[in-house]
Enzyme design. Structure first.
Site, PDB file in Angstrom:
ATOM      1  N   ASP A  34       0.812  -1.197  -0.056  1.00 25.54           N
ATOM      2  CA  ASP A  34       0.012  -0.102  -0.081  1.00 25.54           C
ATOM      3  C   ASP A  34       0.914   1.197  -0.195  1.00 25.54           C
ATOM      4  OD1 ASP A  34      -3.019   0.709   0.725  1.00 25.54           O
ATOM      5  OD2 ASP A  34      -1.864   2.389   1.368  1.00 25.54           O
ATOM      6  N   ASP A  92     -15.157 -11.518  -8.029  1.00 26.48           N
ATOM      7  CA  ASP A  92     -16.570 -11.059  -7.716  1.00 26.48           C
ATOM      8  C   ASP A  92     -16.947  -9.845  -8.478  1.00 26.48           C
ATOM      9  OD1 ASP A  92     -19.009 -11.206  -6.255  1.00 26.48           O
ATOM     10  OD2 ASP A  92     -18.105  -9.164  -5.029  1.00 26.48           O
ATOM     11  N   THR A 113      -7.746  -2.621  -3.810  1.00 27.11           N
ATOM     12  CA  THR A 113      -7.459  -0.949  -3.949  1.00 27.11           C
ATOM     13  C   THR A 113      -8.830  -0.459  -4.738  1.00 27.11           C
ATOM     14  OG1 THR A 113      -6.593  -1.238  -6.140  1.00 27.11           O
ATOM     15  CG2 THR A 113      -5.152  -1.653  -4.354  1.00 27.11           C
ATOM     16  N   HIS A 162     -20.881 -10.077  -7.826  1.00 28.14           N
ATOM     17  CA  HIS A 162     -20.784  -8.672  -7.098  1.00 28.14           C
ATOM     18  C   HIS A 162     -21.377  -8.743  -5.838  1.00 28.14           C
ATOM     19  CE1 HIS A 162     -19.532  -4.338  -7.731  1.00 28.14           C
ATOM     20  NE2 HIS A 162     -19.471  -4.475  -6.384  1.00 28.14           N
ATOM     21  N   LEU A 163     -21.094  -9.866  -5.135  1.00 21.61           N
ATOM     22  CA  LEU A 163     -21.626 -10.054  -3.851  1.00 21.61           C
ATOM     23  C   LEU A 163     -20.846  -9.418  -2.764  1.00 21.61           C
ATOM     24  CD1 LEU A 163     -22.886 -13.802  -4.561  1.00 21.61           C
ATOM     25  CD2 LEU A 163     -24.202 -11.618  -4.805  1.00 21.61           C
ATOM     26  N   GLY A 164     -19.699  -8.808  -2.678  1.00 24.69           N
ATOM     27  CA  GLY A 164     -19.021  -8.637  -1.787  1.00 24.69           C
ATOM     28  C   GLY A 164     -19.746  -7.875  -0.580  1.00 24.69           C
ATOM     29  N   ALA A 165     -20.749  -7.078  -0.831  1.00 24.12           N
ATOM     30  CA  ALA A 165     -21.450  -6.374   0.230  1.00 24.12           C
ATOM     31  C   ALA A 165     -22.770  -7.110   0.644  1.00 24.12           C
ATOM     32  CB  ALA A 165     -21.481  -5.048  -0.082  1.00 24.12           C
ATOM     33  N   GLU A 204     -20.296  -5.256 -16.237  1.00 23.19           N
ATOM     34  CA  GLU A 204     -21.228  -6.076 -15.334  1.00 23.19           C
ATOM     35  C   GLU A 204     -22.511  -5.838 -15.782  1.00 23.19           C
ATOM     36  OE1 GLU A 204     -20.667  -5.036 -11.207  1.00 23.19           O
ATOM     37  OE2 GLU A 204     -18.455  -5.847 -11.015  1.00 23.19           O
ATOM     38  N   ALA A 264     -12.735  -6.359  -5.100  1.00 24.50           N
ATOM     39  CA  ALA A 264     -12.555  -4.939  -5.020  1.00 24.50           C
ATOM     40  C   ALA A 264     -13.463  -4.167  -6.186  1.00 24.50           C
ATOM     41  CB  ALA A 264     -11.204  -4.509  -5.063  1.00 24.50           C
ATOM     42  N   ARG A 265     -12.718  -3.901  -7.208  1.00 27.89           N
ATOM     43  CA  ARG A 265     -13.439  -3.369  -8.252  1.00 27.89           C
ATOM     44  C   ARG A 265     -12.898  -3.957  -9.721  1.00 27.89           C
ATOM     45  NH1 ARG A 265     -16.240  -1.422  -5.318  1.00 27.89           N
ATOM     46  NH2 ARG A 265     -16.684   0.738  -4.960  1.00 27.89           N
TER      47      ARG A 265
END
Length: 544
Positions: A171, A256, A203, A279-282, A261, A231-232
């Site tokens: 980082d 993810d 990141t 895209h299930l991260g959250a 998308e 992440a992204r």
């Protein structure tokens, strides 16, 4: 009474503080079409959305009472933040509420990939009892490279240690002391590539991180490495990743998030060594409750006490102050963006000096815009004017602000200097009456450059013909030059050339420039949102 409109699926439990508050009326209107929404939006002081509702500039024309737009999540891509800011509407989000959900999903993806659980499940439910095709690998004593040691990356590292993994962390703001405290090793991106058995991405998606994991980076990695990205999309070059897996160099990937998308690329979906989730991260009950609770509580604070914690747009200034300071605020953010690119490192120290007329003004917000510009290069949209100083302290970066009676030759002048170890980068800037924003100093060189989206900085020997060689090469690559400025300190010594260009330079062009005899360095510098930033630009074009 304050009326709140909820247009997407938001947790009732998370909205409890609003439902229970005597001064708030909450109305749910899910799946509204634009025409329906525009007809009712004018009745509400607050709007809560997730990702489905598009809050456009056109919609906001009808939102005469709206004071707050809350995104129950992190990303605000579905909200026109500039249009909201123009109407004095605060846009808030819930940046930390999904940390645990994203952390746990990362670990779930890593374990599923290591033991090929989705592949084994598919075959088993299909009626085939196959114990030979799914020989996995253990996490114990493997090395995990964590790219991005923010909140989620840090939590992933902590949990991975419980599996007996060795952790390498990268980082720009990670210090040796913090890494040691976490029981891990601070590492470069190249070291992570060479030594990691698993690499996980945490990141933001920025100009600097887009395509970070590409063919070149993958060629440096250990054979048999596995990648995780929760992440992204866009940080990993998906085509390069598929090529590396097909070649047998990369053992697998767990994704993810994707460049586009919903993902439809068969190269990703049909590859037996890639596992995917939508895209299930959250997407946990708890995370959705937390984001709803967080934005609900902040809506109450904003409307009742005017206290703001997680605004993603600039606070409004009134009347004379706004008119006077606006050009400096816009320039300040670009000065921050430029200076961090010049240093090429995350800074450990920041120095800000104000001169001339600026010493009579309240420059706290201007200071924040410069710091936001610096931090946003690495932290993207997670930094805003509200949290900039907090994040600076969190990253362990010191800053100092001074006001000086001298004018440095300008009626107003600001100078931003950042340091990392023995390296320092400095930008001086001013606003010229009638001509607008100007960068007038880069390190020790005097120049006069209007901020533009695409800049080229060339360091070269002050010899005849250098300008012509650079211009000719750019012409060969069909790159149009807007302006060119040259600065030098001594005749025949090192000089700099700053060019404004019509488009971003590719690595190929940069490499070609560095082959010019006597040219020491070529660096592409990029600025965000320039075209809409400077009020004097149209007038200047008319003068020309």
């Amino acid at each position: 009474m304050f009326k709140v409109l909820v247009t997407d699926g938001i947790s009732d439990t998370g909205l409890k503080s609003l439902f229970d508050h005597p001064n708030f009326i909450v109305e749910r209107q899910p799946t509204l079409k634009f025409e329906e929404l525009k007809n009712i939006i004018g009745d509400y002081e607050a709007l809560i959305v997730r990702s489905q509702t598009k809050v456009s500039a056109e919609l906001l024309q009808y939102a005469d009472k709206l004071k707050v737009i809350a995104r129950a999540g992190v990303g605000v891509d579905n909200i026109d933040v500039n249009a909201a800011t123009g109407k004095g509407i605060i846009v808030i989000n819930a940046p930390g509420a999904n940390t645990i959900a994203a952390t746990e999903h990362t670990l779930a993806m890593m374990l599923s990939m290591a033991r090929m659980i989705p592949q084994a499940h598919k075959k088993t439910v299909g009626g085939e009892w196959d114990r030979n095709s799914f020989k996995g690998v253990e996490l114990y004593k493997k090395t995990l490279g964590v790219i991005g040691m923010g909140k989620i990356g840090t939590e992933v590292a902590k949990r991975a240690k419980s599996f007996g993994m060795n952790i390498l962390g990268y980082d720009p703001y990670l210090t040796e002391e913090r890494a040691e405290k976490l029981g891990m090793k601070k590492a470069s991106l190249d070291l992570i590539a060479r030594e990691s058995d698993f690499i996980t991405i945490h990141t933001p998606l920025t100009n600097d991180t887009k395509g970070l994991v590409n063919d070149e980076y993958l060629s440096k990695t250990k054979k048999g490495v596995r990648f995780i990205n929760v992440a992204r999309g866009g940080i990993i070059d998906e085509k390069a990743l598929v090529r590396a897996i097909q070649a047998g160099h990369v053992a697998g990937a767990a994704l993810d998030v994707f460049e586009k998308e919903p993902v439809a690329d068969p190269a990703l979906l049909d590859n037996p060594n890639i596992i995917v989730t939508p895209h299930l991260g959250a997407s946990t009950v708890e995370a959705q409750e937390k984001v709803a609770q967080e934005v609900s509580e902040e809506i109450i604070e904003i409307l009742e006490t005017q206290s703001i914690r997680n605004a993603v747009n600039m606070p409004q200034m009134s009347g004379e102050t706004q008119q006077k300071m606006q050009p400096y605020l816009l320039l300040g953010e670009h000065v921050g963006q430029l200076v961090v690119q010049l240093l090429k490192h995350a800074p450990s120290k920041i120095e800000i000096n104000y001169y001339g007329d600026l010493i009579e003004e309240d420059t706290e917000l201007l200071t924040r815009t410069m710091i936001k510009g610096i931090l946003s290069y690495h932290l993207s949209d997670s930094v805003n004017l509200i949290n900039a100083l907090h994040l600076l302290k969190e990253q362990g970066v010191s800053y100092n602000v001074q006001k000086n009676a001298s004018n440095k030759g300008f009626a107003n002048y600001m100078e931003l200097s950042i340091t990392k170890g023995s390296e320092t980068a400095k930008i001086g800037a001013t606003v010229l009456n009638g001509y607008g924003a100007r960068i007038v100093k880069i390190n020790d060189y005097r120049i006069d450059v209007r901020p533009e989206s695409h800049l080229l900085l060339v360091k070269h020997q002050d010899v005849p013909g250098m300008i012509g060689k650079v211009g000719s090469l750019l012409g060969d690559y069909q790159i149009n030059i807007g302006t060119m400025q040259v600065g030098r300190t001594t005749v025949g010594g090192e000089a700099i050339m700053v060019l404004t260009l019509d488009k971003q330079l590719t690595p190929e062009v940069i490499r070609a420039l560095t082959l010019i005899n006597g040219l020491n360095e070529a660096q592409s510098l990029e600025l965000d949102n320039v075209d809409s930033f400077y009020p004097g630009r149209l007038e200047l074009e008319k003068i020309k």
